[in-house]
Design a protein around this motif. Structure first.
Motif, PDB file in Angstrom:
ATOM      1  N   MET A 189       0.792  -1.300  -0.156  1.00  0.00           N
ATOM      2  CA  MET A 189      -0.016  -0.035   0.067  1.00  0.00           C
ATOM      3  C   MET A 189       0.878   1.375   0.091  1.00  0.00           C
ATOM      4  O   MET A 189       0.487   2.345  -0.615  1.00  0.00           O
ATOM      5  N   ARG A 190       2.059   1.249   0.641  1.00  0.00           N
ATOM      6  CA  ARG A 190       2.987   2.342   0.716  1.00  0.00           C
ATOM      7  C   ARG A 190       3.462   2.733  -0.796  1.00  0.00           C
ATOM      8  O   ARG A 190       3.374   3.946  -1.044  1.00  0.00           O
ATOM      9  N   GLU A 191       3.817   1.815  -1.593  1.00  0.00           N
ATOM     10  CA  GLU A 191       3.976   2.131  -2.971  1.00  0.00           C
ATOM     11  C   GLU A 191       2.705   2.476  -3.724  1.00  0.00           C
ATOM     12  O   GLU A 191       3.039   3.733  -4.480  1.00  0.00           O
ATOM     13  N   THR A 192       1.602   2.131  -3.400  1.00  0.00           N
ATOM     14  CA  THR A 192       0.677   2.622  -4.386  1.00  0.00           C
ATOM     15  C   THR A 192       0.144   4.102  -3.653  1.00  0.00           C
ATOM     16  O   THR A 192      -0.067   4.887  -4.571  1.00  0.00           O
ATOM     17  N   ALA A 193       0.221   4.299  -2.392  1.00  0.00           N
ATOM     18  CA  ALA A 193      -0.072   5.633  -2.092  1.00  0.00           C
ATOM     19  C   ALA A 193       1.061   6.627  -2.604  1.00  0.00           C
ATOM     20  O   ALA A 193       0.558   7.881  -2.872  1.00  0.00           O
ATOM     21  N   LYS A 194       2.203   6.262  -2.664  1.00  0.00           N
ATOM     22  CA  LYS A 194       3.179   7.002  -3.315  1.00  0.00           C
ATOM     23  C   LYS A 194       2.975   7.430  -4.737  1.00  0.00           C
ATOM     24  O   LYS A 194       3.058   8.390  -5.173  1.00  0.00           O
ATOM     25  N   LEU A 195       2.457   6.425  -5.515  1.00  0.00           N
ATOM     26  CA  LEU A 195       1.997   6.642  -6.822  1.00  0.00           C
ATOM     27  C   LEU A 195       0.932   7.562  -6.871  1.00  0.00           C
ATOM     28  O   LEU A 195       0.744   8.249  -7.811  1.00  0.00           O
ATOM     29  N   ALA A 196       0.091   7.222  -6.096  1.00  0.00           N
ATOM     30  CA  ALA A 196      -1.227   8.141  -6.207  1.00  0.00           C
ATOM     31  C   ALA A 196      -0.917   9.556  -5.737  1.00  0.00           C
ATOM     32  O   ALA A 196      -1.558  10.353  -6.329  1.00  0.00           O
ATOM     33  N   ASP A 197      -0.105   9.799  -4.909  1.00  0.00           N
ATOM     34  CA  ASP A 197       0.416  10.913  -4.364  1.00  0.00           C
ATOM     35  C   ASP A 197       1.095  11.668  -5.701  1.00  0.00           C
ATOM     36  O   ASP A 197       0.688  12.839  -5.968  1.00  0.00           O
ATOM     37  N   GLU A 198       1.879  10.883  -6.434  1.00  0.00           N
ATOM     38  CA  GLU A 198       2.553  11.651  -7.627  1.00  0.00           C
ATOM     39  C   GLU A 198       1.440  11.835  -8.768  1.00  0.00           C
ATOM     40  O   GLU A 198       1.670  12.888  -9.586  1.00  0.00           O
ATOM     41  N   ALA A 199       0.481  11.001  -8.745  1.00  0.00           N
ATOM     42  CA  ALA A 199      -0.591  11.215  -9.708  1.00  0.00           C
ATOM     43  C   ALA A 199      -1.698  12.426  -9.490  1.00  0.00           C
ATOM     44  O   ALA A 199      -2.714  12.810 -10.218  1.00  0.00           O
TER      45      ALA A 199
END
Ligand SMILES: [Fe+2]
Length: 150
Positions: free
Chosen positions: A106-116
């Protein structure tokens, strides 16, 4: 935003796997701590049930398609099904490991979502991670109180 929804589908698969696996523990746990563990696993599968719906509806809200069959969940989950764990210690240990795996993912996804620029998805995931981390602490404390294996 396809990448974020793809990753959210993995979390959806993991929550569904956990929903079933935690029911298995709820039903099959034995021993002197039965009542406490039976209730704890119920609390955890209830949380999995609420969270899987939140993730699926977030995928829909951002224009994606949540996966929705058992086969898709089994194909996409990062976790393995329960059934091999016999003792309460093994059930707790496996749950802790699974929660840690899911938090890392989830930490990776949260980072990706933040960047998007999708802070709402990041907020949702942060909430799920905070709860799972709290549960890892609690399950570790419970495991330490159980009789030591011979
Ligand atoms: Fe029950």
């Amino acid at each position: 935003m396809a990448k974020v929804t793809d990753r959210l589908n993995i979390h959806l698969a993991d929550w569904n796997l956990l929903y079933t696996k935690l029911h298995h523990y709820h039903w099959y746990v034995t021993g002197p701590n039965f009542l406490a563990l039976h209730a704890k696993f119920e609390e955890l599968y209830d949380y999995a049930g609420t969270s899987l719906d939140e993730v699926a509806e977030r995928i829909l809200a951002i224009g994606g398609k949540p996966i929705s069959t058992m086969k898709q969940y089994l194909d996409q989950t990062m976790l393995t099904e329960g059934g091999k764990e016999k003792s309460p210690e093994e059930m707790l240990e496996q749950t802790i490991k699974d929660f840690q795996t899911v938090v890392g993912s989830m930490r990776e996804t949260a980072k990706l979502a933040d960047e998007a620029g999708d802070g709402v998805t990041t907020d949702m995931l942060n909430g799920h991670m905070a709860e799972l981390q709290k549960q890892v602490w609690m399950l570790t404390a419970i495991a330490k109180g159980l009789p030591v294996k011979a």
